[in-house]
Design a protein around this motif. Structure first.
Motif, PDB file in Angstrom:
ATOM      1  N   THR A 123      17.275   6.534  12.954  1.00  4.60           N
ATOM      2  CA  THR A 123      16.272   5.460  13.054  1.00  4.60           C
ATOM      3  C   THR A 123      16.562   4.506  14.213  1.00  4.60           C
ATOM      4  O   THR A 123      15.839   4.470  15.191  1.00  4.60           O
ATOM      5  CB  THR A 123      16.202   4.673  11.730  1.00  4.60           C
ATOM      6  OG1 THR A 123      17.503   4.180  11.403  1.00  4.60           O
ATOM      7  CG2 THR A 123      15.691   5.545  10.610  1.00  4.60           C
ATOM      8  N   ILE A 176       5.066   9.681  15.158  1.00  5.69           N
ATOM      9  CA  ILE A 176       5.363   8.474  15.937  1.00  5.69           C
ATOM     10  C   ILE A 176       5.014   8.680  17.411  1.00  5.69           C
ATOM     11  O   ILE A 176       4.390   7.821  18.044  1.00  5.69           O
ATOM     12  CB  ILE A 176       6.843   8.089  15.771  1.00  5.69           C
ATOM     13  CG1 ILE A 176       7.113   7.645  14.329  1.00  5.69           C
ATOM     14  CG2 ILE A 176       7.228   6.966  16.724  1.00  5.69           C
ATOM     15  CD1 ILE A 176       8.573   7.409  14.014  1.00  5.69           C
ATOM     16  N   LEU A 190       7.577   3.381  12.416  1.00 10.72           N
ATOM     17  CA  LEU A 190       9.031   3.542  12.508  1.00 10.72           C
ATOM     18  C   LEU A 190       9.761   2.626  11.534  1.00 10.72           C
ATOM     19  O   LEU A 190      10.724   3.050  10.861  1.00 10.72           O
ATOM     20  CB  LEU A 190       9.490   3.262  13.943  1.00 10.72           C
ATOM     21  CG  LEU A 190      10.987   3.400  14.223  1.00 10.72           C
ATOM     22  CD1 LEU A 190      11.443   4.837  13.991  1.00 10.72           C
ATOM     23  CD2 LEU A 190      11.323   2.958  15.638  1.00 10.72           C
TER      24      LEU A 190
END
Length: 322
Positions: A123, A176, A190
């Motif tokens: 992430t 994304i 996100l």
């Protein structure tokens, strides 16, 4: 990952490098920020697992290659070369993030990572490369299609939860990247995806589940099983969970932009991803459960905030879209 001064220092240095890269206004500072964050996260990778040293070396080699490719693209830009520099810059960022077809390295190294470090790589370490891709005008359709297909198909035959989370991350990166030109959409996706992944990794650590067959053998409370069920449903995109609204938001954007092939592929591959999350959640609830189902609401605090996040966040997304 034990909390001590050294690891706290490396963690804050990694955050500083990412923020520096995202707030920079020239290519050199973007590159320096990425190098700082990459160098700072490498001491966080080694742990008691004997595969962790191998994972550290793999991470270092891949990040070095991708950084070299980025500098090559910047040099081609500066000398006004006829070579397509945007393709080189985009490919280097895709390799740095582990997006298909540059995804094999991240699958191999996750088996030697702690869950906290795995969360950071899946992430936080992707924020700066994604922010850089948003500056470019290169068409990312090939990377989007490959990420959607590989992330959904190859996750079907996995038994390791870590690799399944990696394939899910590759799949979500397709969503994304497809919305990369609109900052509000991909940032929202996100951030909320990171929260959903954090819930699943937290439950994996608490229940000590690292393979699918361990779900049939665990003796955890029914509330924990319900938690992992809700988290899986949210990650897979089952309405009315938060994951469904995120996917719907991106698919609607693709339809507005007349990207009919990608939007159709998103719907079809989402069904495959939903299948392997449903398989995991059904295994966790249906097997080895002696508790009556109506007694499952004797929840803990962790159960409550997971349920509230999944159900209350949906109206927020609807309000954000309007």
């Amino acid at each position: 990952m034990n909390t001590n001064f050294n690891k706290m220092m490396f963690f804050y240095t990694m955050m500083m490098g990412t923020l520096m890269s995202m707030s920079a206004n020239n290519w050199l500072m973007i590159w320096i920020g990425m190098e700082i964050s990459t160098t700072a996260i490498m001491p966080l990778i080694p742990n008691k697992n004997f595969l962790s040293s191998e994972s550290t070396v793999k991470y270092f080699i891949i990040q070095s290659i991708s950084s070299s490719m980025m500098m090559l693209g910047v040099l081609l830009l500066l000398i006004n070369s006829k070579i397509e520099y945007q393709m080189i810059l985009t490919s280097s960022m895709m390799m740095k993030m582990g997006v298909a077809p540059f995804h094999n390295w991240i699958l191999e190294m996750t088996e030697g990572l702690e869950l906290m470090t795995m969360f950071l790589i899946l992430t936080f370490m992707k924020m700066a490369p994604l922010n850089m891709i948003s500056y470019l005008t290169f068409k990312n359709n090939l990377f989007i299609i490959l990420s959607l297909i590989m992330g959904s198909l190859f996750g079907l035959n996995q038994t390791s939860m870590r690799k399944m989370m990696c394939y899910s991350s590759i799949f979500n990166m397709g969503f994304i990247i497809s919305s990369i030109q609109i900052n509000s959409i991909w940032w929202t996706y996100l951030i909320l995806y990171s929260m959903m992944l954090a819930m699943i990794l937290y439950l994996m650590k608490k229940m000590k589940i690292y393979y699918i067959n361990q779900m049939t053998l665990n003796e955890n409370k029914m509330s924990l099983k319900m938690n992992i069920w809700l988290a899986m449903m949210a990650m897979g995109g089952m309405p009315p969970m938060i994951g469904f609204m995120l996917k719907l938001m991106v698919i609607q954007l693709m339809l507005i932009n007349k990207e009919y092939l990608i939007s159709t592929l998103m719907i079809m591959t989402s069904m495959l991803v939903m299948f392997y999350y449903l398989r995991m959640s059904f295994i966790s609830i249906m097997f080895s459960s002696l508790m009556m189902k109506w007694s499952m609401w004797n929840t803990e605090k962790s159960s409550t905030w997971i349920i509230m996040f999944n159900l209350i966040a949906m109206p927020y997304i609807v309000m954000l879209k309007t």
